[in-house]
Design a protein around this motif. Structure first.
Motif, mmCIF file in Angstrom:
data_model
loop_
_atom_site.group_PDB
_atom_site.id
_atom_site.type_symbol
_atom_site.label_atom_id
_atom_site.label_comp_id
_atom_site.label_asym_id
_atom_site.label_seq_id
_atom_site.Cartn_x
_atom_site.Cartn_y
_atom_site.Cartn_z
ATOM 1 N N LYS A 20 0.836 -1.208 0.000
ATOM 2 C CA LYS A 20 0.000 0.000 0.000
ATOM 3 C C LYS A 20 0.872 1.260 0.000
ATOM 4 N N GLU A 21 1.919 1.254 0.836
ATOM 5 C CA GLU A 21 2.814 2.412 0.881
ATOM 6 C C GLU A 21 3.558 2.585 -0.439
ATOM 7 N N GLU A 43 2.385 1.791 -3.365
ATOM 8 C CA GLU A 43 1.404 2.361 -4.294
ATOM 9 C C GLU A 43 1.311 3.877 -4.117
ATOM 10 N N GLU A 44 1.332 4.326 -2.856
ATOM 11 C CA GLU A 44 1.301 5.770 -2.586
ATOM 12 C C GLU A 44 2.572 6.441 -3.117
ATOM 13 N N GLU A 103 4.323 5.418 -5.602
ATOM 14 C CA GLU A 103 4.221 5.423 -7.065
ATOM 15 C C GLU A 103 3.406 6.617 -7.534
ATOM 16 N N LYS A 104 2.328 6.933 -6.807
ATOM 17 C CA LYS A 104 1.512 8.110 -7.155
ATOM 18 C C LYS A 104 2.333 9.396 -6.986
ATOM 19 N N LYS A 105 3.089 9.462 -5.868
ATOM 20 C CA LYS A 105 3.932 10.636 -5.635
ATOM 21 C C LYS A 105 4.967 10.789 -6.737
#
Length: 566
Positions: free
Chosen positions: A353-354, A356-357, A359-361
């Motif tokens: 989950k972290e 994925e975050e 990757e968005k950043k």
């Protein structure tokens, strides 16, 4: 006759004391006489003669008259009075009137001290006056030389002083009246006032000469060097912005405009000869300009860093995500055989989950790089933050992966440990059964059963599916602690049994001769048959120690030697 001798002795003692006191007064009178001569020999007249070489006007004339009057008063009035008092002191001494002599000596001392202070004061003022005249002449000549040199420098380098020339010329002119005033004071004999003027002009002159020295370089900074640096910064800013750098956050244009306006004000301040304050501010501006250069360089280095590390970070992010997914799948498989704590079991999914975050950043950062509307220094900080988080998550899931790998190893170690404990239990039971003792105490049997139960519980925990290794380790630790204690207690009990037997055997030699020993040994034997081995040892040892102190230690050594041979 008996009264004459003591009277003579008393008179003799009185005479001796009187002559001792007389001698002390003689010494004091000689000292006072010496001090009087010292005052008379002070070179007042010689020093006053030097003053006559100066201009005998004004202050000098007034001081000369005062000194002469004081000297005359001391020599013509006070000295004769001191001589008269010295004569009185000598007469009182010779007549053995010591009380009056002491009083006169104190009066003489007071007069001498007063005269000495007056003469010393005259010499000090003479020295100051004569010294002032010489110092004034030398220092004022130096000031005039510096003044002439300053005027030449100003005329020879007018262009270097710019608009400050009129103010400097005016300041130079302001020294001339002070020079004239000095000459007038000297001519009129006012040397001390002239001294005060010299000190004032010196202070004023030094400040001015420093300003004269600093103004050319200060104007050069304000009019040329700093404007050139500002122009260079503006060009650098323009070139960087054309090369896709975002620099609005630095607000350079606004700040450089403000500096240019301030330079005009600083130039006016220099023209007004406000040099020290202006110089300090110029140094601050140079530091500010240096900071701008550093900020631009920081953006260049940041762009280079972002260009070099952006793709590396993207690759690293994908690699860690792939590894973490694999760890998550492995965890799901392992959990079929092993039970994990809830918080630990959630690590792979939490890391995913972290990631994925992150990757968005990273995608947002890539967009900002393409849009060219963000400072590279800010982008570098953000990229570093993402990279650090990736490394942290990799380390966290790597520790978890190692934990999974170690579960099988931990299980095998636990089974081996359990086998060792079962062997130790069997060995302990066998050791007790083979021992030549009347029987095993109930307490020992209870301990053996407790150890066997702990081993059984640990063995059962290893049969569970999925296996809870935390629970297994807990049960195994308890079983190990209990089994080691039982084994130790069993060995200790057998050693005590052997020691008891040896003590009773040793004590048999005293049974016939010591009825008390015989009784206690009988009690020990009875306790031994009742399997109360500790009680038997205590009774037997007490019996033998009563008749042969130290016997117990000797027997213990023999038992240890037998055990070692065995």
């Amino acid at each position: 006759m008996k009264y004459i001798i003591p009277a003579v002795i008393i008179l003799l003692v009185i005479a001796i004391i009187a002559f001792i006191i007389r001698r002390k007064h003689s010494t004091e009178i000689d000292r006072l006489e010496y001090e009087k001569h010292q005052i008379q020999n002070k070179p007042i007249l010689e020093e006053m003669t030097k003053v006559k070489q100066l201009n005998m006007n004004g202050q000098t004339e007034e001081m000369f008259e005062r000194w002469r009057n004081t000297w005359t008063e001391v020599m013509d009035v006070h000295m004769p009075k001191i001589d008269s008092l010295l004569f009185d002191a000598e007469e009182n001494r010779d007549r053995f009137i010591f009380g009056k002599a002491t009083k006169v000596e104190k009066e003489i001392q007071t007069l001498i001290s007063s005269c000495d202070d007056k003469m010393t004061g005259i010499l000090k003022e003479l020295e100051e006056l004569i010294g002032s005249e010489e110092k004034n002449r030398i220092e004022m000549e130096q000031l005039k030389d510096q003044h002439r040199s300053a005027r030449k420098t100003l005329l020879a380098h007018l262009h270097s002083f710019g608009d400050a020339v009129p103010a400097l010329e005016s300041k130079l002119e302001s020294f001339n009246p002070q020079f004239d005033e000095f000459d007038q004071l000297t001519e009129t004999g006012n040397y001390l006032s002239a001294r005060e003027l010299v000190i004032s002009v010196q202070d004023e002159g030094q400040k001015f000469f420093h300003k004269l020295h600093d103004i050319p370089s200060l104007l050069s900074e304000i009019q040329h060097k700093i404007p050139a640096s500002i122009h260079e910064l503006r060009n650098g800013q323009k070139e960087m912005e054309e090369d896709s750098y975002y620099l609005q956050h630095l607000e350079m244009t606004k700040k450089l405009d403000a500096l240019e306006e301030e330079l005009s004000e600083l130039k006016v301040a220099v023209v007004d000869l406000q040099v020290n304050k202006t110089m300090a501010r110029v140094e601050e501006i140079k530091d500010e300009i240096e900071t701008f250069y550093d900020l631009l360089e920081k953006e260049v280095l940041a762009k280079k860093y972002v260009d070099q590390h952006k793709n590396q970070t993207a690759t690293r992010l994908k690699e860690v995500t792939t590894v973490t997914r694999a760890t998550s799948e492995e965890a799901a498989y392992v959990q079929q055989s092993y039970r994990l704590p809830e918080k630990e079991a959630e690590i792979p999914q939490s890391c995913l989950k972290e990631l994925e975050e992150l990757e968005k950043k990273f995608d947002l950062l890539s967009t900002r790089v393409e849009e060219e509307q963000s400072a590279y220094s800010s982008l570098q900080e953000e990229l570093n933050g993402i990279a650090e988080e990736i490394d942290r998550l990799y380390e966290e899931q790597d520790r978890f992966a190692n934990r999974l790998k170690n579960l099988r190893i931990d299980e095998n170690k636990a089974r081996e440990k359990l086998d060792d404990l079962k062997s130790l239990l069997h060995e302990t039971d066998r050791m007790l059964q083979k021992a030549n003792i009347p029987g095993i105490p109930e307490e020992m049997d209870a301990r053996l059963e407790e150890a066997e139960e702990h081993i059984y519980v640990a063995m059962q925990s290893l049969q569970e599916v999925p296996l809870n290794m935390t629970l297994v380790d807990n049960y195994l630790s308890k079983a190990e602690a209990c089994m080691e204690e039982v084994h130790h207690k069993a060995k200790e009990m057998l050693e005590n049994v052997q020691l008891t037997e040896k003590i009773i055997q040793y004590g048999n030699r005293y049974r016939a001769s010591h009825p008390n020993v015989h009784m206690k040994l009988l009690e020990a034997e009875e306790a031994f048959r009742q399997l109360r081995y500790a009680k038997a040892l205590e009774d037997a040892a007490t019996a033998v120690e009563e008749v042969e102190p130290g016997a117990l230690k000797k027997i213990e050594v023999l038992v240890k030697e037998d055990a070692w041979r065995t």
